[in-house]
Design a protein around this motif. Sequence first.
Motif, mmCIF file in Angstrom:
data_model
loop_
_atom_site.group_PDB
_atom_site.id
_atom_site.type_symbol
_atom_site.label_atom_id
_atom_site.label_comp_id
_atom_site.label_asym_id
_atom_site.label_seq_id
_atom_site.Cartn_x
_atom_site.Cartn_y
_atom_site.Cartn_z
ATOM 1 N N THR A 67 4.209 4.891 -14.351
ATOM 2 C CA THR A 67 3.149 4.638 -12.656
ATOM 3 C C THR A 67 3.848 5.354 -12.252
ATOM 4 O OG1 THR A 67 3.313 2.065 -12.941
ATOM 5 C CG2 THR A 67 2.910 3.159 -11.211
ATOM 6 N N LYS A 68 4.887 5.701 -12.415
ATOM 7 C CA LYS A 68 5.797 6.845 -11.058
ATOM 8 C C LYS A 68 5.187 8.367 -11.595
ATOM 9 C CE LYS A 68 10.256 5.773 -9.432
ATOM 10 N NZ LYS A 68 10.983 5.693 -9.821
ATOM 11 N N ASN A 69 4.436 9.005 -13.043
ATOM 12 C CA ASN A 69 4.004 9.933 -12.995
ATOM 13 C C ASN A 69 2.335 9.604 -13.012
ATOM 14 O OD1 ASN A 69 6.204 10.743 -14.506
ATOM 15 N ND2 ASN A 69 5.631 10.470 -16.520
ATOM 16 N N ARG A 70 1.393 8.516 -12.847
ATOM 17 C CA ARG A 70 0.212 8.456 -13.122
ATOM 18 C C ARG A 70 -0.090 8.845 -11.077
ATOM 19 N NH1 ARG A 70 0.116 3.469 -14.099
ATOM 20 N NH2 ARG A 70 0.202 3.731 -16.450
ATOM 21 N N ALA A 71 0.621 8.255 -10.527
ATOM 22 C CA ALA A 71 0.757 8.550 -9.418
ATOM 23 C C ALA A 71 0.987 10.403 -8.531
ATOM 24 C CB ALA A 71 2.221 8.136 -8.040
ATOM 25 N N ASN A 72 0.834 11.084 -9.130
ATOM 26 C CA ASN A 72 1.186 12.285 -9.281
ATOM 27 C C ASN A 72 -0.658 12.639 -9.510
ATOM 28 O OD1 ASN A 72 3.407 12.420 -8.398
ATOM 29 N ND2 ASN A 72 4.341 13.257 -10.955
ATOM 30 N N ASN A 73 -1.032 12.434 -10.232
ATOM 31 C CA ASN A 73 -2.657 13.094 -10.409
ATOM 32 C C ASN A 73 -3.498 11.724 -9.997
ATOM 33 O OD1 ASN A 73 -1.831 14.481 -12.745
ATOM 34 N ND2 ASN A 73 -1.135 12.510 -14.202
ATOM 35 N N LEU A 74 -3.358 10.785 -9.418
ATOM 36 C CA LEU A 74 -4.189 10.036 -8.335
ATOM 37 C C LEU A 74 -4.797 10.524 -7.406
ATOM 38 C CD1 LEU A 74 -2.974 6.727 -9.986
ATOM 39 C CD2 LEU A 74 -4.693 7.171 -10.811
ATOM 40 N N THR A 75 -5.882 10.579 -7.054
ATOM 41 C CA THR A 75 -6.404 10.390 -6.023
ATOM 42 C C THR A 75 -7.646 9.698 -4.839
ATOM 43 O OG1 THR A 75 -8.771 11.551 -7.128
ATOM 44 C CG2 THR A 75 -7.329 13.424 -6.683
ATOM 45 N N SER A 76 -8.186 8.682 -5.568
ATOM 46 C CA SER A 76 -8.847 7.757 -5.194
ATOM 47 C C SER A 76 -7.883 6.774 -4.216
ATOM 48 C CB SER A 76 -9.355 6.747 -5.879
ATOM 49 O OG SER A 76 -9.871 5.303 -5.824
ATOM 50 N N PRO A 77 -8.084 6.654 -2.933
ATOM 51 C CA PRO A 77 -7.599 6.244 -2.162
ATOM 52 C C PRO A 77 -6.705 4.311 -2.830
ATOM 53 C CG PRO A 77 -8.864 7.129 -0.566
ATOM 54 C CD PRO A 77 -8.958 7.144 -2.151
ATOM 55 N N LEU A 78 -7.883 4.071 -3.139
ATOM 56 C CA LEU A 78 -7.956 2.224 -3.759
ATOM 57 C C LEU A 78 -7.315 2.843 -5.034
ATOM 58 C CD1 LEU A 78 -8.951 -0.374 -4.353
ATOM 59 C CD2 LEU A 78 -10.714 0.506 -5.293
ATOM 60 N N LEU A 79 -6.655 3.276 -6.094
ATOM 61 C CA LEU A 79 -5.678 3.155 -6.720
ATOM 62 C C LEU A 79 -4.803 3.745 -6.641
ATOM 63 C CD1 LEU A 79 -8.381 5.084 -9.117
ATOM 64 C CD2 LEU A 79 -7.767 2.923 -9.813
ATOM 65 N N LYS A 80 -4.331 4.581 -4.990
ATOM 66 C CA LYS A 80 -3.081 4.534 -4.960
ATOM 67 C C LYS A 80 -2.796 3.782 -4.774
ATOM 68 C CE LYS A 80 -3.191 9.783 -3.885
ATOM 69 N NZ LYS A 80 -3.416 10.125 -2.726
ATOM 70 N N ARG A 81 -3.226 2.749 -4.188
ATOM 71 C CA ARG A 81 -2.619 1.733 -3.322
ATOM 72 C C ARG A 81 -2.384 0.457 -4.622
ATOM 73 N NH1 ARG A 81 -6.940 1.629 0.341
ATOM 74 N NH2 ARG A 81 -7.992 0.273 -0.631
ATOM 75 N N HIS A 82 -2.890 1.013 -5.686
ATOM 76 C CA HIS A 82 -2.909 0.079 -7.244
ATOM 77 C C HIS A 82 -1.829 0.264 -7.590
ATOM 78 C CE1 HIS A 82 -7.614 -1.202 -6.939
ATOM 79 N NE2 HIS A 82 -7.269 -2.042 -5.722
ATOM 80 N N ASN A 83 -1.922 1.894 -7.606
ATOM 81 C CA ASN A 83 -0.928 2.123 -8.403
ATOM 82 C C ASN A 83 0.716 2.104 -7.749
ATOM 83 O OD1 ASN A 83 0.139 4.128 -11.108
ATOM 84 N ND2 ASN A 83 1.366 4.765 -9.337
ATOM 85 N N ALA A 84 0.408 1.603 -6.343
ATOM 86 C CA ALA A 84 1.517 1.912 -5.574
ATOM 87 C C ALA A 84 2.162 0.323 -5.317
ATOM 88 C CB ALA A 84 1.454 2.127 -3.904
ATOM 89 N N ASP A 85 1.211 -0.898 -5.669
ATOM 90 C CA ASP A 85 1.830 -2.000 -5.679
ATOM 91 C C ASP A 85 2.559 -2.726 -7.222
ATOM 92 O OD1 ASP A 85 0.258 -2.879 -3.594
ATOM 93 O OD2 ASP A 85 -1.379 -3.337 -4.038
ATOM 94 N N ARG A 86 1.583 -1.753 -7.819
ATOM 95 C CA ARG A 86 2.027 -1.995 -9.305
ATOM 96 C C ARG A 86 3.464 -0.549 -9.704
ATOM 97 N NH1 ARG A 86 3.686 -5.209 -13.666
ATOM 98 N NH2 ARG A 86 3.859 -4.559 -15.270
ATOM 99 N N LEU A 87 4.009 -0.267 -9.020
ATOM 100 C CA LEU A 87 4.906 0.109 -8.792
ATOM 101 C C LEU A 87 6.084 -0.819 -7.888
ATOM 102 C CD1 LEU A 87 6.598 2.435 -10.114
ATOM 103 C CD2 LEU A 87 7.061 3.693 -7.650
ATOM 104 N N ALA A 88 5.345 -1.524 -7.028
ATOM 105 C CA ALA A 88 6.812 -2.265 -6.770
ATOM 106 C C ALA A 88 6.824 -3.139 -7.284
ATOM 107 C CB ALA A 88 6.115 -2.647 -4.693
ATOM 108 N N GLN A 89 5.929 -4.256 -8.319
ATOM 109 C CA GLN A 89 5.406 -5.349 -8.665
ATOM 110 C C GLN A 89 6.803 -5.084 -9.614
ATOM 111 O OE1 GLN A 89 2.387 -5.748 -11.090
ATOM 112 N NE2 GLN A 89 2.745 -8.303 -11.597
ATOM 113 N N VAL A 90 6.587 -4.423 -10.561
ATOM 114 C CA VAL A 90 7.631 -3.387 -11.519
ATOM 115 C C VAL A 90 9.002 -3.859 -11.132
ATOM 116 C CG1 VAL A 90 8.689 -1.819 -13.019
ATOM 117 C CG2 VAL A 90 5.871 -1.815 -12.810
ATOM 118 N N GLU A 91 9.487 -2.688 -9.948
ATOM 119 C CA GLU A 91 10.622 -3.099 -9.103
ATOM 120 C C GLU A 91 11.362 -4.081 -8.803
ATOM 121 O OE1 GLU A 91 12.135 -0.462 -9.112
ATOM 122 O OE2 GLU A 91 11.587 1.452 -8.770
#
Length: 312
Positions: free
Chosen positions: A141-165
Motif C-alpha cells: 500500500t505504501k509503495n502504491r501511494a508513490n505511483n497514484l495521481t488520482s485524488p480518489l485513488l489516493k484517498r482510497h489508498n490512505a484509507d486502506r493504509l489506516a485500516q491495515v495499521e
Amino acid sequence: MNDITIGADISKDHIDLHSLPDGQTLRVSNDRKGFATIVRWITEKGVARIVYEPTGPYHKAFEQFMMAQGLPLSKVNPRLARRFCEATGRLAKTDRIDAELLARYGQLLEPRTLKANPQIHNDLKELHAARLALIKDRTATKNRANNLTSPLLKRHNADRLAQVERQLKAVDHAIMTMIGADASLSARFDILVSIPGVSQITAFTLLIEMPELGQLDEKAAAALSGLAPMTRQSGRWNGRAFIAGGRAIVRQALYMPALVACRFNPNLKAKYHQLKAAGKPPKVAITAVMRKLIILANALLRNKRKWTPKSA
C-alpha cells in the motif's frame, strides 16, 4: 513398537497413505471420517512415525486430529522430500507414488517427530500468519501511494493504509493478551525481552515461530534458525561458507535486534568489531551476531533466567 513407517500425501479432497515395510496402501477422504478410518487402519501396526508434507490449510485438521490421538508425526520439508524422490530415480508423480516415497524417506532418514502443540500455540501461529500478511499489505500500500495521481485513488489508498495499521494493532494486542494469559509463555517472553535489542515483536515471533527454543543444543538452535554456516570444501578447494535453510521468519526477526545489539550489547558489540577487524564483511559479522543472539536466547530459556550483563 513395530518399525512401521507410513507416508501420507495430503490433498484438498483425500489422503493417500503407504505403509512400509508391508507395502499396504489406503485412500481416505480429508475429513474427520477419513481421519478415523486412518486411526483404525494403523491401530494394529504399532507405527513408528507418519511422514507428511505441509500443504497449506489442507494438512492442519489432519495434524491436529492425529496429535490428539497421540500418534507420532513427522512433518518434512517439501523441497527436501522432492529431492529425495529425484535421488531415487522416480520421475513420475502421483499421490500414491508421493505417499510411498514419503514412507521411504521416513524409513531411511528417520526425521524427528513433532511434539504436541497446545491449542494456544496453534491460535498464536494463526494470528502471526495474519500479522505477516498485513505487513506485506502495508508495504504494498505504501509503495502504491508513490505511483497514484488520482485524488480518489489516493484517498482510497490512505484509507486502506489506516485500516491495515488498525488491524495490525489489533492483532498485536491479541497476541500479547494470549501470551500474558499463559504463565509459561509469559515467563519465556519476559526472558527474551530482557536481552538488549530484543523487542516485544521479536520476542513473540521467536516464541511462535521457534517454540523449540530452550530445548535445543547450540548447534541445533543455529541450524533450525538457518544461521549455521555451511562449509564448502572439495579436495584442495575451500569455498566461502554460507547460511541456508532453516526458518526464514526467525532470521528476519533477528536482523534488526542484531543491528541494535552491535551498538548497545557490550558482548555482541565486541564480537562484531572483532569480526570486522579480522576482515569479515559487515553482513557476515551481523549474521554471526544473529547466530549469537539465537544461541543466547536458547541458553537463557533453557536455564530459565533473564539476561544480565557480565561483570568486568
